[in-house]
Design an enzyme around this catalytic site. Structure first.
Site, PDB file in Angstrom:
ATOM      1  N   GLY A 283       1.020  -1.438  -0.153  1.00  9.42           N
ATOM      2  CA  GLY A 283       0.085   0.311   0.204  1.00  9.42           C
ATOM      3  C   GLY A 283       0.745   1.065   0.091  1.00  9.42           C
ATOM      4  O   GLY A 283       2.010   1.207   0.078  1.00  9.42           O
TER       5      GLY A 283
ATOM      6  N   SER B 153      -4.550   7.235  13.107  1.00 13.79           N
ATOM      7  CA  SER B 153      -5.097   8.398  12.987  1.00 13.79           C
ATOM      8  C   SER B 153      -4.758   9.431  13.525  1.00 13.79           C
ATOM      9  O   SER B 153      -5.357   9.027  14.908  1.00 13.79           O
ATOM     10  CB  SER B 153      -5.327   8.035  11.974  1.00 13.79           C
ATOM     11  OG  SER B 153      -6.409   9.003  11.429  1.00 13.79           O
TER      12      SER B 153
ATOM     13  N   TYR C 253     -14.287   4.500  10.821  1.00 13.80           N
ATOM     14  CA  TYR C 253     -12.446   4.041  10.239  1.00 13.80           C
ATOM     15  C   TYR C 253     -12.547   4.786  12.290  1.00 13.80           C
ATOM     16  O   TYR C 253     -11.675   4.394  12.289  1.00 13.80           O
ATOM     17  CB  TYR C 253     -12.520   5.139   9.958  1.00 13.80           C
ATOM     18  CG  TYR C 253     -11.279   5.318   8.860  1.00 13.80           C
ATOM     19  CD1 TYR C 253     -10.219   4.580   9.226  1.00 13.80           C
ATOM     20  CD2 TYR C 253     -11.056   6.013   9.386  1.00 13.80           C
ATOM     21  CE1 TYR C 253      -9.224   4.809   8.699  1.00 13.80           C
ATOM     22  CE2 TYR C 253      -9.695   6.878   9.306  1.00 13.80           C
ATOM     23  CZ  TYR C 253      -8.896   5.859   9.327  1.00 13.80           C
ATOM     24  OH  TYR C 253      -7.459   6.309   9.047  1.00 13.80           O
TER      25      TYR C 253
ATOM     26  N   LYS D 195      -9.963   2.847  14.947  1.00 14.45           N
ATOM     27  CA  LYS D 195      -7.952   2.657  15.263  1.00 14.45           C
ATOM     28  C   LYS D 195      -8.711   3.732  16.566  1.00 14.45           C
ATOM     29  O   LYS D 195      -7.594   2.914  17.093  1.00 14.45           O
ATOM     30  CB  LYS D 195      -8.033   4.679  14.412  1.00 14.45           C
ATOM     31  CG  LYS D 195      -8.007   4.530  13.211  1.00 14.45           C
ATOM     32  CD  LYS D 195      -6.582   2.920  13.007  1.00 14.45           C
ATOM     33  CE  LYS D 195      -6.111   3.011  11.463  1.00 14.45           C
ATOM     34  NZ  LYS D 195      -5.761   1.731  10.969  1.00 14.45           N
TER      35      LYS D 195
ATOM     36  N   TYR E 161      -0.585   9.184  12.849  1.00 17.32           N
ATOM     37  CA  TYR E 161      -0.426  10.402  10.767  1.00 17.32           C
ATOM     38  C   TYR E 161      -1.405  10.945  11.744  1.00 17.32           C
ATOM     39  O   TYR E 161      -2.923  11.094  11.639  1.00 17.32           O
ATOM     40  CB  TYR E 161      -0.689   9.108  10.198  1.00 17.32           C
ATOM     41  CG  TYR E 161      -0.176   7.633  10.162  1.00 17.32           C
ATOM     42  CD1 TYR E 161       0.884   7.003  11.170  1.00 17.32           C
ATOM     43  CD2 TYR E 161      -0.744   6.595   9.019  1.00 17.32           C
ATOM     44  CE1 TYR E 161       1.633   6.302  10.788  1.00 17.32           C
ATOM     45  CE2 TYR E 161      -0.257   5.146   9.624  1.00 17.32           C
ATOM     46  CZ  TYR E 161       0.908   4.910  10.184  1.00 17.32           C
ATOM     47  OH  TYR E 161       0.966   3.440   9.933  1.00 17.32           O
TER      48      TYR E 161
ATOM     49  N   ASN F 260      -1.748  13.778   8.077  1.00 22.50           N
ATOM     50  CA  ASN F 260      -1.805  13.777   6.584  1.00 22.50           C
ATOM     51  C   ASN F 260      -0.894  13.127   5.448  1.00 22.50           C
ATOM     52  O   ASN F 260      -0.092  14.072   5.159  1.00 22.50           O
ATOM     53  CB  ASN F 260      -2.767  14.814   6.193  1.00 22.50           C
ATOM     54  CG  ASN F 260      -3.792  15.041   7.008  1.00 22.50           C
ATOM     55  OD1 ASN F 260      -4.673  14.785   7.373  1.00 22.50           O
ATOM     56  ND2 ASN F 260      -4.937  15.374   5.523  1.00 22.50           N
TER      57      ASN F 260
HETATM   58  N1  UFG Z   1     -11.490  18.536   0.427  1.00 18.89           N
HETATM   59  C1  UFG Z   1     -11.670  18.948  -0.238  1.00 18.89           C
HETATM   60  N2  UFG Z   1     -12.117  18.424  -1.645  1.00 18.89           N
HETATM   61  C2  UFG Z   1     -11.171  17.468  -1.485  1.00 18.89           C
HETATM   62  C3  UFG Z   1     -10.609  16.228  -0.699  1.00 18.89           C
HETATM   63  C4  UFG Z   1     -10.211  17.125   0.362  1.00 18.89           C
HETATM   64  O1  UFG Z   1     -11.809  20.009  -0.768  1.00 18.89           O
HETATM   65  O2  UFG Z   1     -12.266  16.845  -2.771  1.00 18.89           O
HETATM   66  C5  UFG Z   1     -10.402  18.685   1.470  1.00 18.89           C
HETATM   67  C6  UFG Z   1     -10.678  18.539   2.909  1.00 18.89           C
HETATM   68  O3  UFG Z   1     -12.331  19.251   3.517  1.00 18.89           O
HETATM   69  C7  UFG Z   1     -10.090  18.810   4.490  1.00 18.89           C
HETATM   70  C8  UFG Z   1      -9.165  18.657   3.689  1.00 18.89           C
HETATM   71  O4  UFG Z   1      -8.939  18.813   1.740  1.00 18.89           O
HETATM   72  O5  UFG Z   1     -10.457  20.089   5.014  1.00 18.89           O
HETATM   73  C9  UFG Z   1      -8.041  17.387   3.591  1.00 18.89           C
HETATM   74  O6  UFG Z   1      -9.058  16.179   3.374  1.00 18.89           O
HETATM   75  P1  UFG Z   1      -8.527  15.145   3.333  1.00 18.89           P
HETATM   76  O7  UFG Z   1      -9.530  14.041   2.279  1.00 18.89           O
HETATM   77  O8  UFG Z   1      -7.310  14.486   2.023  1.00 18.89           O
HETATM   78  O9  UFG Z   1      -7.907  14.309   4.765  1.00 18.89           O
HETATM   79  P2  UFG Z   1      -8.370  14.964   5.336  1.00 18.89           P
HETATM   80  O10 UFG Z   1      -7.342  15.523   6.932  1.00 18.89           O
HETATM   81  O11 UFG Z   1     -10.308  14.280   6.020  1.00 18.89           O
HETATM   82  O12 UFG Z   1      -8.466  12.822   6.680  1.00 18.89           O
HETATM   83  C10 UFG Z   1      -7.236  12.673   6.675  1.00 18.89           C
HETATM   84  C11 UFG Z   1      -6.961  10.934   6.859  1.00 18.89           C
HETATM   85  C12 UFG Z   1      -8.123  10.347   6.961  1.00 18.89           C
HETATM   86  C13 UFG Z   1      -8.094  10.649   8.795  1.00 18.89           C
HETATM   87  C14 UFG Z   1      -8.619  11.805   8.884  1.00 18.89           C
HETATM   88  C15 UFG Z   1      -8.678  12.328  10.111  1.00 18.89           C
HETATM   89  O13 UFG Z   1      -6.435  11.168   5.154  1.00 18.89           O
HETATM   90  O14 UFG Z   1      -6.982   9.095   7.369  1.00 18.89           O
HETATM   91  O15 UFG Z   1      -7.690  12.876   8.324  1.00 18.89           O
HETATM   92  O16 UFG Z   1      -8.564  13.449  10.617  1.00 18.89           O
HETATM   93  F1  UFG Z   1      -9.162   9.744   8.937  1.00 18.89           F
END
Ligand code: UFG
Length: 338
Positions: A10, A124, A149, A153, A177, A179
């Site tokens: 992965g 996470s 999810y 965790k 972790y 991001n």
């Molecule tokens: N975002 C957008 N558009 C998209 C995707 C994301 O604007 O198409 C924004 C989200 O709203 C957020 C930021 O980009 O503000 C980061 O989003 P991600 O989906 O890339 O990451 P997350 O912070 O939501 O998720 C990460 C990990 C997860 C974990 C989570 C915990 O990927 O595994 O943090 O907060 F669960």
């Protein structure tokens, strides 16, 4: 020293396997390729110039797992194999409880008979929920999870902490972790999202490369300096290095269970990520502002003082490096897939 890496094909797993080999370890991958591609093994071999041993096995298959452990008799385990899509976990919670929790319990049962010295678990920052203050420290209280999810965790951490209380010879480390983004500097391995990406950086890559028409930014009216959500984006290779140092620490000295944040300690807004990508690559990202996404916290980033003091770990790459490497990988994917 032999290390079992579940989910080693992965995104984070493959980069960690490369770093393990670079540091003289002998990783053995267990992966059922449900969320990864077999050609990644060849890519790892290309970077490291070493053959990679792997088993195509579902971690929930106790009989097969026992066979592998008997054959390999590992010194350490890094357990990545898990599902990680927040939205999917809301729609299909059983898949998450089964793969992330039941299979973890199965793995613990399998290792009971072995003298494992170091067990490293992928956790996470999701365990913090919406924290009362930022940056978050490891001592920051965890909050109710937003998704199955997140529950898995939190449960995984709890199960392992309880179990390893009675196993003083095996050192447990839980890595929280932030991001993970980016790709190997060679552009030979990176993230391979299945279908439409859920995460920001893969979506930016696919929009810039023309696979997607437009990136929807989920809200720009947050209570943050520029109104966009803030996250702590960590280069996947820095995260991989953190795993190797954690494993080494566990193998070399007996210690209390370690809970460590792995983040850069810096928050960047979604807009900053887009602009940094554009500056680094000269490409344009077509984006529009959409509704807020349910479950998104406005801002979270790590206090990483503990991992620095315990392991001497510090991130080497910045946001611009990570985005440039991810872009290199995005272009390489086109060649590999054709
Ligand atoms: N975002 C957008 N558009 C998209 C995707 C994301 O604007 O198409 C924004 C989200 O709203 C957020 C930021 O980009 O503000 C980061 O989003 P991600 O989906 O890339 O990451 P997350 O912070 O939501 O998720 C990460 C990990 C997860 C974990 C989570 C915990 O990927 O595994 O943090 O907060 F669960």
């Amino acid at each position: 020293m032999k290390i079992i890496v579940t989910g080693g094909a992965g995104f984070i797993g493959s980069h960690t396997v490369v770093e393990l080999i670079d540091c003289g370890y002998d990783p053995v991958i267990i992966d059922d390729f449900r969320n990864s591609e077999k050609f990644i093994l060849k890519q790892i071999e290309g970077i490291t110039s070493k053959p990679i041993k792997h088993y195509e096995i579902d971690c929930g298959n106790v009989k097969e797992m026992k066979r592998v452990f008997k054959e390999e008799n590992p010194d350490g385990i890094i357990h990545f194999a898990a599902d990680k899509a927040v939205n999917e976990s809301v729609n299909n919670p059983l898949k998450y409880y089964e793969n992330n929790v039941s299979n973890l319990i199965n793995l613990i049962k399998v290792i009971e008979e072995y003298d494992i010295k170091s067990f490293v678990f992928s956790s996470s920052c999701t365990v913090y929920g919406e924290p009362d203050s930022i940056p978050v420290k490891e001592s920051t209280p965890t909050k109710a999870a937003f998704s199955p999810y997140g529950e898995t965790k939190q449960m995984g951490e709890k199960i392992l902490l309880d179990y390893f209380k009675n196993k003083p010879t095996c050192n447990l480390s839980l890595l929280r972790y932030f991001n993970p983004i980016g790709a190997h500097r060679t552009g030979e391995i990176g993230e391979l999202p299945i279908g439409v990406p859920n995460n920001l950086v893969p979506f930016i890559m696919q929009t810039a490369s023309g696979k997607r028409n437009v990136l929807t930014v989920f809200g720009n009216d947050y209570d943050t300096p520029d109104g966009y959500c803030i996250r702590d984006y960590i280069h996947v290779v820095d995260l991989a290095v953190a795993h190797v140092l954690t494993l080494k620490h566990g193998v070399e000295q007996v210690h209390q269970p370690l809970v460590l944040n792995v983040g850069t300690g810096k928050g960047h807004s979604v807009l900053e990520v887009i602009r940094t990508f554009e500056e680094q690559t000269g490409e344009k990202v077509n984006f529009q502002i959409g509704e807020r996404r349910a479950g998104d916290v406005p801002s979270i980033y790590a206090d990483n003082a503990l991992i620095t003091s315990v392991l001497g770990w510090k991130p080497k790459y910045n946001l611009g490096d990570a985005l440039l490497h991810a872009w290199k990988w995005e272009q390489r994917i086109q060649q590999l897939m054709n």
